[in-house]
Design a protein around this motif. Structure first.
Motif, PDB file in Angstrom:
ATOM      1  N   GLU A 104      46.390  50.771  42.434  1.00  0.00           N
ATOM      2  CA  GLU A 104      45.695  51.387  41.303  1.00  0.00           C
ATOM      3  C   GLU A 104      45.134  52.742  41.722  1.00  0.00           C
ATOM      4  N   ILE A 179      36.799  47.706  42.226  1.00  0.00           N
ATOM      5  CA  ILE A 179      38.138  47.506  41.669  1.00  0.00           C
ATOM      6  C   ILE A 179      39.027  46.804  42.687  1.00  0.00           C
ATOM      7  N   LEU A 183      40.597  43.054  42.095  1.00  0.00           N
ATOM      8  CA  LEU A 183      42.031  42.939  41.817  1.00  0.00           C
ATOM      9  C   LEU A 183      42.851  42.579  43.048  1.00  0.00           C
ATOM     10  N   ARG A 292      45.903  55.348  36.806  1.00  0.00           N
ATOM     11  CA  ARG A 292      45.511  54.406  35.766  1.00  0.00           C
ATOM     12  C   ARG A 292      44.526  55.024  34.788  1.00  0.00           C
ATOM     13  N   LEU A 402      37.089  46.971  34.603  1.00  0.00           N
ATOM     14  CA  LEU A 402      37.570  45.599  34.795  1.00  0.00           C
ATOM     15  C   LEU A 402      37.650  44.851  33.470  1.00  0.00           C
ATOM     16  N   THR A 405      40.014  47.802  30.804  1.00  0.00           N
ATOM     17  CA  THR A 405      41.336  48.238  31.242  1.00  0.00           C
ATOM     18  C   THR A 405      42.146  47.087  31.800  1.00  0.00           C
ATOM     19  N   TYR A 406      41.494  46.251  32.594  1.00  0.00           N
ATOM     20  CA  TYR A 406      42.213  45.177  33.282  1.00  0.00           C
ATOM     21  C   TYR A 406      42.071  43.821  32.593  1.00  0.00           C
ATOM     22  N   LEU A 408      39.678  41.579  32.483  1.00  0.00           N
ATOM     23  CA  LEU A 408      38.976  40.477  33.136  1.00  0.00           C
ATOM     24  C   LEU A 408      37.850  39.974  32.240  1.00  0.00           C
TER      25      LEU A 408
END
Length: 517
Positions: A104, A179, A183, A292, A402, A405-406, A408
C-alpha cells in the motif's frame, strides 16, 4: 496521470535527446509499488529505443517516444514482502532497482506539521527502539520550488529502522505504522511537504483562477518580482553576512550562541509560497506513481485571516479534484483538522480564522466524496503550533483509511455534526460516527457548548447527552436558533467524545458570516 504530463515535464527539464536510460527518483532501491493497480513505470531513453521493463515474472515492452519518454503499466499484483528487483533495459543500457516490495502506497503532504520528524514527537526514545519495521518505507522529496512543472524531483527511499525513523515524517510514519499492522502488507509513504506553506502553492496554477485571494497572492508576488534585482540582493547579502560573521565571532569568543545566519532573498517568483510552485516541483514529478490515497496536514498558513479561512474550503476541494485528475483516480484523501492552539477560551464563542478554518475542514469532510478528517481538537498545545502527540494524529488518520478505504469494521473517528431541530426552548443536535455512543469525556457536564437566539448573542449553554443526540439550552435564551461547540482557537475542556475515545469535531449549526454574531 496521463502521459502528456510526463511529456510536458520532460520538455521543461530539457531532457530531450537524452542518450542515457534514466528513471525518476521514485524508482530507486527500497521502493514500494501499489498492489491491485496497473502501476506505471516511466522514464527516459534514446528516442525510438526498445524499452523492456521486467518485474516479478512480468515483462513489458514499449518503444521510446521521439522525445525519449516511455511509459508502461505492469499488470495488477498482490502484496508481497519478498524483496525483488525491477529491471529496465533500453538497447545496451540497463537499470536495476533493488529491494522492491508490493503493498500500500500513500502520499503524505502539507506544511510543517507533516514535515515534523519522528525525532521531535512524543516518546522518541521508545519509538526509536521499537522502529524495526522493514516493511515500512518512506520516500522523502527534497524541498524545491519551481515556476514550471518538473518531470522529476530529488529524494530517496528509506527502510524503517531505529537508525532511520527519526528523520521520517511523524504524522506519515504513525499513520503508515497503523496501516501496516492492521493489513499485514508492506507500506510505502511518499513524503512531500514544506513548512510554512499555503495550499495555493500545492495546487496547479490554472486551477486557481476562480479564487480571488489566490490571485491576489499571485499578484503580490508578481509585483515583488518586477522590483527584484539579483545584483542588488547580492550586494545587500554580502553586507549583512559580513556583519553577521563579526557578530558570530564576538559571540563565540564570549561563550555565547551565534545569531542566526542571514539568508539570501530569492526572486518572489521563485518563492515556495508562490501559487503552484510546490505543485510544480514536489507533486507533479510524482505523477503517475501508483498509490492508494493521500493524507494532508496543512491549513495553518491559510488561517491568518477570516477571508483566507473561508476560501480554504473551496481551495481544498480544488486541490483534491486536480490531484485526482492528474492521477486519473478518485483516490481517498484524509486531512487533519487544525488542533487547539493559542490562549485558552474564556468566552462562550470566540470567533477567529482558526475556528473558521476548522469549519472548512468539517464541511469538506461531509461534502467531498472519498474524503475524511482526523479531528485533533484535544491534542494541541497552547504555545506550540506543532503538537508533539503525532501518534494520535497518525492513528486517527489511519482509522479513517481503515474504515472507509479498506472496509475494516472499526470506528473511523469521533462524532460529526449532522443536523439540528428545535424543541421548544431547546435545540437537539444529532451526529454521525457516534460509535458505541456519546460520552462526556472525564465526566459530566458537557463543556464548550453555546447557544443563541435571533439576536446572535451566544451564551454558555447547558448540554446533555440523550441517546445519540445532545440537547442544548439556556435560561437566557427562550427562543434559540443556533448552537456552536468548541468554537474558539483553543477550546480547552471541550469534552464531547464517543465511547471509542474519539473527540467530536467543533461545529456550528448557523451559517452567519464572521463578525455577524
Amino acid at each position: 496521470m496521463k502521459l502528456k504530463f510526463v511529456l510536458s515535464g520532460l520538455l521543461l527539464l530539457g531532457m530531450t535527446g537524452l542518450a542515457e536510460l534514466k528513471l525518476p527518483a521514485l524508482f530507486s532501491d527500497g521502493m514500494v509499488l501499489q498492489r491491485d493497480q496497473q502501476v506505471a513505470v516511466w522514464g527516459w531513453a534514446d528516442p525510438g529505443a526498445d524499452v523492456v521493463v521486467s518485474f516479478a515474472g512480468q515483462q513489458k515492452s514499449v518503444k521510446a517516444n521521439p522525445d525519449g519518454t516511455f511509459l508502461v503499466r505492469l499488470d495488477t499484483m498482490k502484496a508481497s514482502a519478498d524483496p525483488r528487483p525491477l529491471a529496465v533495459r533500453a538497447g545496451t543500457d540497463a537499470v536495476e532497482v533493488k529491494n522492491v516490495l508490493v503493498g500500500e502506497v500513500w502520499l503524505c503532504s502539507g506544511q510543517s506539521n507533516m514535515q515534523m520528524a519522528v525525532a521531535a514527537a512524543d516518546n522518541f526514545k521508545a519509538e526509536q527502539a521499537a522502529a524495526n519495521h522493514p516493511l515500512i518505507r518512506m520516500f522523502t522529496t527534497v524541498r524545491n520550488a519551481s515556476p514550471e512543472p518538473l518531470a522529476d524531483c530529488r529524494g530517496s527511499w528509506s527502510v524503517c529502522t531505529p537508525e532511520s525513523v527519526g528523520g521520517f515524517s511523524a504524522a506519515g510514519y504513525f499513520f503508515g505504522r497503523e496501516i501496516q499492522q492492521a493489513l499485514g502488507v508492506p507500506v510505502g509513504l511518499i513524503h512531500s511537504s514544506w513548512g510554512g506553506t499555503c495550499i495555493e502553492a500545492w495546487s496547479p496554477l490554472e486551477s486557481l483562477a476562480p479564487y480571488p485571494l489566490a490571485m491576489k497572492t499571485k499578484a503580490g508576488y508578481d509585483a515583488g518580482a518586477r522590483k527584484f534585482s539579483a545584483a542588488a540582493e547580492e550586494e545587500r547579502f554580502a553586507k549583512v553576512h559580513a556583519q553577521w560573521q563579526e557578530k558570530a565571532k564576538t559571540a563565540t569568543a564570549n561563550g555565547k550562541a551565534a545569531p542566526r545566519e542571514p539568508q539570501r532573498r530569492v526572486n518572489p517568483r521563485l518563492n515556495q509560497n508562490y501559487p503552484a510552485n510546490l505543485y510544480n516541483a514536489m507533486i507533479h514529478p510524482l505523477v503517475p506513481y501508483g498509490m492508494r490515497g493521500a493524507i494532508w496536514y496543512q491549513g495553518e498558513r491559510n488561517a491568518k485571516s477570516y477571508a483566507g479561512a473561508m476560501e480554504y474550503r473551496a481551495l481544498l476541494e480544488n486541490l483534491v479534484t486536480r490531484w485526482r485528475a492528474d492521477w486519473n483516480d478518485e483516490f481517498p484523501f484524509y486531512a487533519v483538522q487544525l488542533v487547539n492552539y493559542k490562549a485558552p477560551q474564556t468566552k462562550p464563542v470566540e470567533n477567529s480564522a482558526w475556528a473558521c478554518i476548522r469549519d472548512s475542514f468539517l464541511n469538506f469532510h461531509k461534502e467531498v466524496p472519498h474524503a475524511g478528517i482526523a479531528v485533533a481538537i484535544d491534542v494541541g498545545m497552547e504555545k506550540n503550533i506543532h503538537p508533539t502527540n503525532k501518534q494520535a494524529v497518525g492513528f486517527r488518520l489511519a482509522r479513517q483509511a481503515l474504515a472507509k478505504t479498506y472496509g475494516l469494521d472499526v470506528v473511523p473517528g469521533g462524532p460529526i455534526y449532522r443536523s439540528m431541530k428545535k424543541d421548544g426552548d431547546k435545540i437537539v443536535v444529532a451526529f454521525d460516527d457516534v460509535g458505541a455512543g456519546l460520552v462526556a469525556q472525564g465526566g459530566a457536564p458537557l463543556k464548550r457548548f453555546a447557544i443563541a437566539g435571533a439576536d446572535r448573542n451566544f451564551v454558555e449553554a447547558k448540554a446533555v447527552i440523550a441517546g445519540d443526540t445532545v440537547v442544548v439550552g439556556s435560561d437566557q435564551v427562550a427562543d434559540p436558533v443556533a448552537v456552536r461547540y468548541a468554537w474558539a482557537d483553543n477550546p480547552v475542556g471541550c469534552n464531547l467524545f464517543n465511547k471509542d475515545g474519539f473527540p467530536a469535531s467543533p461545529f456550528r449549526t448557523d451559517d452567519w458570516a464572521p463578525g455577524a454574531e
